[in-house]
Structure formats: structure tokens, C-alpha cells
Design a protein around this motif. Structure first.
Motif, PDB file in Angstrom:
ATOM      1  N   ALA A  33       0.827  -1.205   0.000  1.00  0.00           N
ATOM      2  CA  ALA A  33       0.000   0.000   0.000  1.00  0.00           C
ATOM      3  C   ALA A  33       0.861   1.254   0.000  1.00  0.00           C
ATOM      4  O   ALA A  33       1.997   1.248   0.481  1.00  0.00           O
ATOM      5  CB  ALA A  33      -0.920   0.007   1.210  1.00  0.00           C
ATOM      6  N   GLU A  34       0.292   2.326  -0.513  1.00  0.00           N
ATOM      7  CA  GLU A  34       0.893   3.648  -0.391  1.00  0.00           C
ATOM      8  C   GLU A  34       0.243   4.299   0.827  1.00  0.00           C
ATOM      9  O   GLU A  34      -0.973   4.498   0.859  1.00  0.00           O
ATOM     10  CB  GLU A  34       0.621   4.469  -1.649  1.00  0.00           C
ATOM     11  N   VAL A  35       1.030   4.622   1.843  1.00  0.00           N
ATOM     12  CA  VAL A  35       0.489   5.038   3.139  1.00  0.00           C
ATOM     13  C   VAL A  35       0.908   6.465   3.467  1.00  0.00           C
ATOM     14  O   VAL A  35       2.081   6.826   3.333  1.00  0.00           O
ATOM     15  CB  VAL A  35       0.967   4.094   4.270  1.00  0.00           C
ATOM     16  N   SER A  36      -0.063   7.256   3.911  1.00  0.00           N
ATOM     17  CA  SER A  36       0.210   8.589   4.439  1.00  0.00           C
ATOM     18  C   SER A  36      -0.354   8.670   5.849  1.00  0.00           C
ATOM     19  O   SER A  36      -1.452   8.194   6.113  1.00  0.00           O
ATOM     20  CB  SER A  36      -0.456   9.668   3.572  1.00  0.00           C
ATOM     21  N   VAL A  37       0.416   9.245   6.756  1.00  0.00           N
ATOM     22  CA  VAL A  37      -0.079   9.539   8.105  1.00  0.00           C
ATOM     23  C   VAL A  37      -0.492  11.005   8.104  1.00  0.00           C
ATOM     24  O   VAL A  37       0.324  11.890   7.827  1.00  0.00           O
ATOM     25  CB  VAL A  37       0.997   9.272   9.167  1.00  0.00           C
ATOM     26  N   ALA A  38      -1.772  11.273   8.376  1.00  0.00           N
ATOM     27  CA  ALA A  38      -2.314  12.617   8.222  1.00  0.00           C
ATOM     28  C   ALA A  38      -3.072  13.041   9.470  1.00  0.00           C
ATOM     29  O   ALA A  38      -3.676  12.212  10.162  1.00  0.00           O
ATOM     30  CB  ALA A  38      -3.243  12.680   7.005  1.00  0.00           C
ATOM     31  N   VAL A  39      -3.041  14.337   9.752  1.00  0.00           N
ATOM     32  CA  VAL A  39      -3.762  14.917  10.885  1.00  0.00           C
ATOM     33  C   VAL A  39      -5.154  15.318  10.425  1.00  0.00           C
ATOM     34  O   VAL A  39      -5.305  15.973   9.382  1.00  0.00           O
ATOM     35  CB  VAL A  39      -2.994  16.128  11.441  1.00  0.00           C
ATOM     36  N   TRP A  40      -6.165  14.957  11.184  1.00  0.00           N
ATOM     37  CA  TRP A  40      -7.542  15.098  10.712  1.00  0.00           C
ATOM     38  C   TRP A  40      -7.945  16.545  10.421  1.00  0.00           C
ATOM     39  O   TRP A  40      -8.746  16.794   9.512  1.00  0.00           O
ATOM     40  CB  TRP A  40      -8.519  14.465  11.697  1.00  0.00           C
TER      41      TRP A  40
END
Length: 287
Positions: A33-40
Motif C-alpha cells: 500500500a501507499e500510506v500517508s499519516v495525516a492529521v484530521w
């Protein structure tokens, strides 16, 4: 390659560290998978760019519940779905579960402006109907009425509805059990000790998961958890769920909380579950 966002919140003094976030991100990347950790609440994030937006550690949401719920409505491919998040973000859902015949901890709700109708014959707990991590929660004896009223006044001053529940005494001996479901299947279970110590002020920070340990749920506990999940409106669309159980005065399991928004997965305690979670997330992303 499925594009997945793992959603968290901004760090702060009242926000815990998500120990599972980097582990899950690495597992998803290893699976392709291509994963991004993002702030809501980051306005720069384009949520439409993802095949799946997975709520993980948005652990400040209960302080800004209306804003958070509005955000969920704007996000496509959200897990769990926005309508379920909205229903679960207000703990008055316990009334819905009780009406469906699910055994829950008895609960009364005191909205702002309500009289401080508090028990005078038993130990009890006051906490906000929108809350997490034992924030603004405390236990009281009937002799601590004046302190409990001040607690209520603080909640009401902040526009919060208060929950009043009997203190479940078995928590002190048998703890609270958390059964985690992912992709519709029981993933693992954990047990923790009592969070609310006598005399601890409601605005004092608590340890959310004291003495956490792996747990093998009984058949009775699993059955109660399944009844709770079956009563969730639109529950067939759940990707993840955590059912927190305690033992009532009758010796039977009761639902303390049903965590469908941002439950801690405790993958660090159950490393064998990481791959199963990654597989379920990928499956949901390509659906």
C-alpha cells in the motif's frame, strides 16, 4: 497500489502517543500500500486522494466533537463510516443498546441546566457523554456530594452532558475487558485495571490503560460483544470495533463502552495481530 491514509491528531500535553501507528504503517507498506499519516484537521490534506481513510488516533476529537463530526461528513471512503462515527461519538448510544436488549452499565444523563440528581446510596461515576481516556471522569461516594456537584457544574459550563453511572465494584478485582474486532472477526482481547482511583479529581490526568495484559475472552463475554455489535445502526459496514466489558453485580458481563471511532488497537501488546489488521485494511481499500 491502494492509497491509504492513517488519521491521527496533533501532538499535545493531553494527547497520548500512538505506539501502533508506525507499526501499522510499515505493515501496510510492506503489503504493497501507499500510506500517508495525516492529521484530521490539517486543511492541506486532500482526502479525496485516498482509497481508504482510516481513523486511528484522533484522540483530541472529544474536545471538538462537533468539528470532528463535520469533518467526517466531508471525507469519502472513511472507516468507520461517518454516520456510525456520529452515533458513537455521543455516549447516549448506551441508551440505544439498552433499548435493543444489550446488557449495559445503567446510565443516566444530565444535560446542561438539569438538577444535580445524584445517588445518595451508592458509589457512582460522573463523566461527559462525549469524552475519551477518562477525561473529566471521577468516582464519588454519597458523602462527596458537594464535590460531585462542582464537577457537574464544570461539565455543564462547558456545554457538556454528564453521564451518571453506578461504580462497578468488580472493576477493582476483575478489571475491564476490551474485545477488538477487525474485518468482522474477533482479533484479540485485553484486560486492564481500574482507571478511577478514589479521591482523584475529575480534571486530573489519568492512566487510561493501567496494568494492560492479554486476555482470553469467555464465551459469555464474546456473546455480549456480538449482541452489542449487532445493535449498531449500519453495523454491517464496520471495519473495526472495540467492545469494553465489565462484570455487573449479577456476575454477568455488561457493556461499559462501545469504541467505534478511534479505539486503541493495542497492537504492541498483540504483535501477532498486525498482519491481520493490515490485510483487512487493504481489503477495505480495494473494495
Amino acid at each position: 497500489m491502494p492509497r491509504t491514509a492513517l488519521v491521527t491528531c496533533r501532538p499535545g500535553p493531553q494527547v497520548g502517543v500512538d505506539r501502533d501507528l508506525p507499526v501499522l504503517a510499515d505493515a501496510l507498506r510492506a503489503a504493497g500500500a501507499e500510506v500517508s499519516v495525516a492529521v484530521w484537521d490539517d486543511p492541506a490534506v486532500d482526502w479525496t486522494a485516498f482509497d481508504l481513510v482510516l481513523i486511528r488516533s484522533t484522540w483530541d476529537y472529544s474536545w471538538r466533537a462537533a468539528e470532528f463530526v463535520a469533518w467526517t461528513r466531508r471525507v469519502p471512503r472513511l472507516a468507520n463510516p461517518a454516520d456510525i462515527v456520529r452515533w458513537n461519538s455521543d455516549k447516549r448510544y448506551l441508551g440505544d443498546l439498552a433499548a435493543a436488549g444489550v446488557p449495559v452499565v445503567p446510565t443516566r444523563y444530565l444535560a446542561p441546566g438539569a438538577a444535580p440528581d445524584l445517588p445518595d446510596d451508592q458509589e457512582y461515576v460522573i463523566k461527559p457523554a462525549s469524552g475519551a481516556g477518562a477525561r473529566y471522569a471521577a468516582r464519588y461516594t454519597p458523602g462527596e456530594h458537594a464535590t460531585a456537584v462542582r464537577h457537574l457544574e464544570r461539565l455543564h459550563a462547558e456545554g457538556l452532558t454528564a453521564m451518571v453511572q453506578p461504580y462497578v465494584r468488580a472493576v477493582d478485582s476483575s478489571g475491564e475487558r476490551a474485545l477488538l474486532y477487525f474485518g468482522g472477526e474477533l482479533l484479540h482481547a485485553s484486560r486492564k485495571g481500574a482507571v478511577l482511583a478514589p479521591g482523584t479529581a475529575f480534571d486530573e490526568r489519568k492512566v487510561s490503560h493501567p496494568g494492560l495484559e492479554p486476555w482470553r475472552p469467555t464465551l459469555e463475554e464474546a456473546a455480549v460483544a456480538r449482541r452489542a455489535l449487532a445493535a449498531v445502526p449500519g453495523g454491517d459496514r464496520l471495519l473495526y470495533a472495540r467492545v469494553d466489558l465489565v462484570t455487573g453485580e449479577d456476575g454477568q458481563s455488561r457493556v461499559m463502552e462501545l469504541e467505534l471511532v478511534e479505539p486503541n488497537l493495542f497492537l504492541w501488546l498483540h504483535p501477532g495481530s498486525v498482519q491481520r489488521v493490515a490485510e483487512a485494511v487493504l481489503k477495505a481499500a480495494v473494495r
